[in-house]
Design a protein around this motif. Structure first.
Motif, PDB file in Angstrom:
ATOM      1  N   GLN A 193       0.812  -1.214   0.000  1.00  0.00           N
ATOM      2  CA  GLN A 193       0.000   0.000   0.000  1.00  0.00           C
ATOM      3  C   GLN A 193       0.847   1.266   0.000  1.00  0.00           C
ATOM      4  O   GLN A 193       0.317   2.371   0.071  1.00  0.00           O
ATOM      5  CB  GLN A 193      -0.917   0.006   1.231  1.00  0.00           C
ATOM      6  N   LYS A 194       2.183   1.117  -0.062  1.00  0.00           N
ATOM      7  CA  LYS A 194       3.050   2.283   0.012  1.00  0.00           C
ATOM      8  C   LYS A 194       3.086   3.079  -1.286  1.00  0.00           C
ATOM      9  O   LYS A 194       3.394   4.269  -1.279  1.00  0.00           O
ATOM     10  CB  LYS A 194       4.470   1.848   0.384  1.00  0.00           C
ATOM     11  N   ALA A 195       2.811   2.437  -2.397  1.00  0.00           N
ATOM     12  CA  ALA A 195       2.864   3.131  -3.680  1.00  0.00           C
ATOM     13  C   ALA A 195       1.704   4.111  -3.793  1.00  0.00           C
ATOM     14  O   ALA A 195       0.618   3.871  -3.261  1.00  0.00           O
ATOM     15  CB  ALA A 195       2.812   2.132  -4.833  1.00  0.00           C
ATOM     16  N   PRO A 196       1.918   5.260  -4.496  1.00  0.00           N
ATOM     17  CA  PRO A 196       0.809   6.189  -4.730  1.00  0.00           C
ATOM     18  C   PRO A 196      -0.352   5.497  -5.434  1.00  0.00           C
ATOM     19  O   PRO A 196      -0.140   4.606  -6.261  1.00  0.00           O
ATOM     20  CB  PRO A 196       1.447   7.259  -5.631  1.00  0.00           C
ATOM     21  N   THR A 197      -1.560   5.886  -5.083  1.00  0.00           N
ATOM     22  CA  THR A 197      -2.739   5.240  -5.661  1.00  0.00           C
ATOM     23  C   THR A 197      -2.732   5.294  -7.173  1.00  0.00           C
ATOM     24  O   THR A 197      -3.111   4.330  -7.847  1.00  0.00           O
ATOM     25  CB  THR A 197      -4.015   5.917  -5.125  1.00  0.00           C
ATOM     26  N   SER A 198      -2.278   6.422  -7.754  1.00  0.00           N
ATOM     27  CA  SER A 198      -2.272   6.565  -9.209  1.00  0.00           C
ATOM     28  C   SER A 198      -1.409   5.500  -9.865  1.00  0.00           C
ATOM     29  O   SER A 198      -1.748   4.960 -10.919  1.00  0.00           O
ATOM     30  CB  SER A 198      -1.776   7.961  -9.606  1.00  0.00           C
ATOM     31  N   ARG A 199      -0.274   5.172  -9.239  1.00  0.00           N
ATOM     32  CA  ARG A 199       0.601   4.149  -9.816  1.00  0.00           C
ATOM     33  C   ARG A 199      -0.005   2.756  -9.689  1.00  0.00           C
ATOM     34  O   ARG A 199       0.088   1.939 -10.600  1.00  0.00           O
ATOM     35  CB  ARG A 199       1.966   4.189  -9.127  1.00  0.00           C
ATOM     36  N   LYS A 200      -0.626   2.478  -8.539  1.00  0.00           N
ATOM     37  CA  LYS A 200      -1.228   1.171  -8.338  1.00  0.00           C
ATOM     38  C   LYS A 200      -2.377   0.945  -9.314  1.00  0.00           C
ATOM     39  O   LYS A 200      -2.598  -0.174  -9.772  1.00  0.00           O
ATOM     40  CB  LYS A 200      -1.714   1.031  -6.897  1.00  0.00           C
ATOM     41  N   LEU A 201      -3.116   1.993  -9.623  1.00  0.00           N
ATOM     42  CA  LEU A 201      -4.228   1.862 -10.554  1.00  0.00           C
ATOM     43  C   LEU A 201      -3.755   1.768 -11.997  1.00  0.00           C
ATOM     44  O   LEU A 201      -4.379   1.111 -12.824  1.00  0.00           O
ATOM     45  CB  LEU A 201      -5.170   3.060 -10.401  1.00  0.00           C
ATOM     46  N   GLN A 202      -2.634   2.404 -12.302  1.00  0.00           N
ATOM     47  CA  GLN A 202      -2.202   2.539 -13.688  1.00  0.00           C
ATOM     48  C   GLN A 202      -1.448   1.323 -14.207  1.00  0.00           C
ATOM     49  O   GLN A 202      -1.513   1.006 -15.388  1.00  0.00           O
ATOM     50  CB  GLN A 202      -1.316   3.780 -13.832  1.00  0.00           C
ATOM     51  N   ARG A 203      -0.728   0.624 -13.355  1.00  0.00           N
ATOM     52  CA  ARG A 203       0.074  -0.490 -13.847  1.00  0.00           C
ATOM     53  C   ARG A 203       0.098  -1.630 -12.836  1.00  0.00           C
ATOM     54  O   ARG A 203       0.000  -1.410 -11.632  1.00  0.00           O
ATOM     55  CB  ARG A 203       1.499  -0.025 -14.145  1.00  0.00           C
ATOM     56  N   PRO A 204       0.233  -2.853 -13.327  1.00  0.00           N
ATOM     57  CA  PRO A 204       0.288  -3.996 -12.416  1.00  0.00           C
ATOM     58  C   PRO A 204       1.651  -4.093 -11.738  1.00  0.00           C
ATOM     59  O   PRO A 204       2.659  -3.621 -12.269  1.00  0.00           O
ATOM     60  CB  PRO A 204       0.059  -5.188 -13.353  1.00  0.00           C
ATOM     61  N   SER A 205       1.682  -4.717 -10.595  1.00  0.00           N
ATOM     62  CA  SER A 205       2.948  -4.939  -9.902  1.00  0.00           C
ATOM     63  C   SER A 205       3.765  -5.976 -10.654  1.00  0.00           C
ATOM     64  O   SER A 205       3.239  -6.715 -11.505  1.00  0.00           O
ATOM     65  CB  SER A 205       2.685  -5.419  -8.474  1.00  0.00           C
ATOM     66  N   ILE A 206       5.045  -6.033 -10.336  1.00  0.00           N
ATOM     67  CA  ILE A 206       5.897  -7.011 -11.011  1.00  0.00           C
ATOM     68  C   ILE A 206       5.465  -8.435 -10.647  1.00  0.00           C
ATOM     69  O   ILE A 206       5.576  -9.359 -11.466  1.00  0.00           O
ATOM     70  CB  ILE A 206       7.385  -6.769 -10.660  1.00  0.00           C
ATOM     71  N   THR A 207       4.926  -8.617  -9.448  1.00  0.00           N
ATOM     72  CA  THR A 207       4.405  -9.934  -9.055  1.00  0.00           C
ATOM     73  C   THR A 207       3.253 -10.343  -9.955  1.00  0.00           C
ATOM     74  O   THR A 207       3.183 -11.493 -10.419  1.00  0.00           O
ATOM     75  CB  THR A 207       3.932  -9.902  -7.586  1.00  0.00           C
ATOM     76  N   ARG A 208       2.352  -9.394 -10.225  1.00  0.00           N
ATOM     77  CA  ARG A 208       1.207  -9.683 -11.112  1.00  0.00           C
ATOM     78  C   ARG A 208       1.690  -9.962 -12.524  1.00  0.00           C
ATOM     79  O   ARG A 208       1.141 -10.845 -13.205  1.00  0.00           O
ATOM     80  CB  ARG A 208       0.250  -8.486 -11.098  1.00  0.00           C
ATOM     81  N   ARG A 209       2.708  -9.245 -12.973  1.00  0.00           N
ATOM     82  CA  ARG A 209       3.235  -9.480 -14.318  1.00  0.00           C
ATOM     83  C   ARG A 209       3.853 -10.877 -14.424  1.00  0.00           C
ATOM     84  O   ARG A 209       3.654 -11.582 -15.410  1.00  0.00           O
ATOM     85  CB  ARG A 209       4.285  -8.410 -14.668  1.00  0.00           C
ATOM     86  N   ILE A 210       4.602 -11.275 -13.395  1.00  0.00           N
ATOM     87  CA  ILE A 210       5.236 -12.591 -13.392  1.00  0.00           C
ATOM     88  C   ILE A 210       4.167 -13.693 -13.361  1.00  0.00           C
ATOM     89  O   ILE A 210       4.256 -14.681 -14.100  1.00  0.00           O
ATOM     90  CB  ILE A 210       6.187 -12.718 -12.190  1.00  0.00           C
ATOM     91  N   GLU A 211       3.150 -13.526 -12.517  1.00  0.00           N
ATOM     92  CA  GLU A 211       2.073 -14.516 -12.428  1.00  0.00           C
ATOM     93  C   GLU A 211       1.334 -14.619 -13.758  1.00  0.00           C
ATOM     94  O   GLU A 211       0.967 -15.731 -14.192  1.00  0.00           O
ATOM     95  CB  GLU A 211       1.104 -14.126 -11.323  1.00  0.00           C
ATOM     96  N   ASN A 212       1.106 -13.491 -14.396  1.00  0.00           N
ATOM     97  CA  ASN A 212       0.377 -13.480 -15.653  1.00  0.00           C
ATOM     98  C   ASN A 212       1.135 -14.231 -16.745  1.00  0.00           C
ATOM     99  O   ASN A 212       0.554 -15.050 -17.473  1.00  0.00           O
ATOM    100  CB  ASN A 212       0.144 -12.026 -16.096  1.00  0.00           C
ATOM    101  N   ILE A 213       2.429 -13.989 -16.866  1.00  0.00           N
ATOM    102  CA  ILE A 213       3.222 -14.681 -17.883  1.00  0.00           C
ATOM    103  C   ILE A 213       3.319 -16.171 -17.558  1.00  0.00           C
ATOM    104  O   ILE A 213       3.216 -17.024 -18.449  1.00  0.00           O
ATOM    105  CB  ILE A 213       4.632 -14.054 -17.991  1.00  0.00           C
ATOM    106  N   SER A 214       3.517 -16.486 -16.279  1.00  0.00           N
ATOM    107  CA  SER A 214       3.635 -17.892 -15.877  1.00  0.00           C
ATOM    108  C   SER A 214       2.365 -18.666 -16.223  1.00  0.00           C
ATOM    109  O   SER A 214       2.427 -19.845 -16.588  1.00  0.00           O
ATOM    110  CB  SER A 214       3.908 -17.989 -14.371  1.00  0.00           C
ATOM    111  N   ALA A 215       1.217 -18.006 -16.117  1.00  0.00           N
ATOM    112  CA  ALA A 215      -0.058 -18.659 -16.395  1.00  0.00           C
ATOM    113  C   ALA A 215      -0.269 -18.907 -17.881  1.00  0.00           C
ATOM    114  O   ALA A 215      -1.105 -19.747 -18.252  1.00  0.00           O
ATOM    115  CB  ALA A 215      -1.201 -17.814 -15.841  1.00  0.00           C
ATOM    116  N   THR A 216       0.460 -18.190 -18.727  1.00  0.00           N
ATOM    117  CA  THR A 216       0.272 -18.331 -20.173  1.00  0.00           C
ATOM    118  C   THR A 216       1.330 -19.201 -20.820  1.00  0.00           C
ATOM    119  O   THR A 216       1.323 -19.369 -22.041  1.00  0.00           O
ATOM    120  CB  THR A 216       0.268 -16.955 -20.848  1.00  0.00           C
ATOM    121  N   THR A 217       2.277 -19.712 -20.031  1.00  0.00           N
ATOM    122  CA  THR A 217       3.343 -20.549 -20.602  1.00  0.00           C
ATOM    123  C   THR A 217       3.136 -22.013 -20.250  1.00  0.00           C
ATOM    124  O   THR A 217       2.353 -22.351 -19.378  1.00  0.00           O
ATOM    125  CB  THR A 217       4.712 -20.087 -20.074  1.00  0.00           C
TER     126      THR A 217
END
Length: 217
Positions: free
Chosen positions: A193-217
């Motif tokens: 929750q430390k990141a500014p709200t605008s950043r959290k809304l605008q882009r996914p975290s690196i954890t979400r990016r890693i999970e997303n790619i892992s799910a498609t491979t």
């Protein structure tokens, strides 16, 4: 992690020029009908796990300068190209601007009414009205951002999956995992929750990016 002074620095040196050439090569290979990328910049405002692409320029995270090799920059750049291509094809930039009219621009009118009509006759009342309305405007503007930002996050996650598939061998996935292991402040803050709200809304975290790619491979 090497320290870098300054806020914004232009590309310079052989490695930076190689990075710029690589970006242009993949832009052409992916059939991106845009003018040549003529300029590159390093900026602290760019997240450590991304590059930003415009029609004639590329901006990379200044804090990562000299940290990744040219081969490791490749999947980050290719993901940025896929993302920018999606933004262009779906007209997300213009649609986002149009959607701002009822939620961002029109609600600004009450700000100007007290300024125009009361600033000379009763400036204290004008200031009081502006202050009183500010929380209302903030809520309305945030409501617009929460409606529009999921489109940006979805486009980035789709671009990640396509870039990883295009390059093969989980190239992007491996680089994101390496960046994640650095424990960088901006990357870690986005997970919490430390990141500014605008950043959290605008882009996914690196954890979400890693999970997303892992799910498609």
């Amino acid at each position: 992690m090497p320290g870098v002074s300054g806020f914004l620095e232009p590309f310079s040196g052989d490695e930076d020029e190689s990075l710029l050439r690589m970006a242009n090569e993949y832009t052409r290979e992916l059939g991106f009908n845009e003018p040549q990328i003529k300029r590159g910049l390093w900026a602290w405002t760019v997240p450590s796990d991304q590059c930003w692409l415009s029609t004639q320029g590329i901006i990379c995270p200044l804090g990562m300068r000299g940290v990744l090799t040219l081969e490791e920059w490749k999947p980050i750049v290719v993901a940025a190209i896929f993302y920018h291509k999606k933004m262009t094809e779906r007209d997300l930039t213009n649609s986002g601007f149009r959607s701002m009219i009822p939620y961002v621009f029109l609600p600004m009118i009450p700000f100007f009414i007290p300024v125009i009509f009361l600033v000379n006759t009763n400036p204290l009342l004008a200031i009081a009205l502006v202050i009183a309305y500010t929380p209302v405007y903030a809520v309305v503007a945030k409501y617009w951002f929460t409606r529009y930002s999921p489109l940006l996050r979805a486009a980035m996650l789709e671009a990640d999956a396509e870039a990883n598939a295009f390059l093969g061998n989980n190239t992007l996935l491996d680089v994101l995992k390496r960046i994640d292991r650095f424990g960088l402040d901006d990357v870690e803050n986005l997970k919490t929750q430390k990141a500014p709200t605008s950043r959290k809304l605008q882009r996914p975290s690196i954890t979400r990016r890693i999970e997303n790619i892992s799910a498609t491979t």
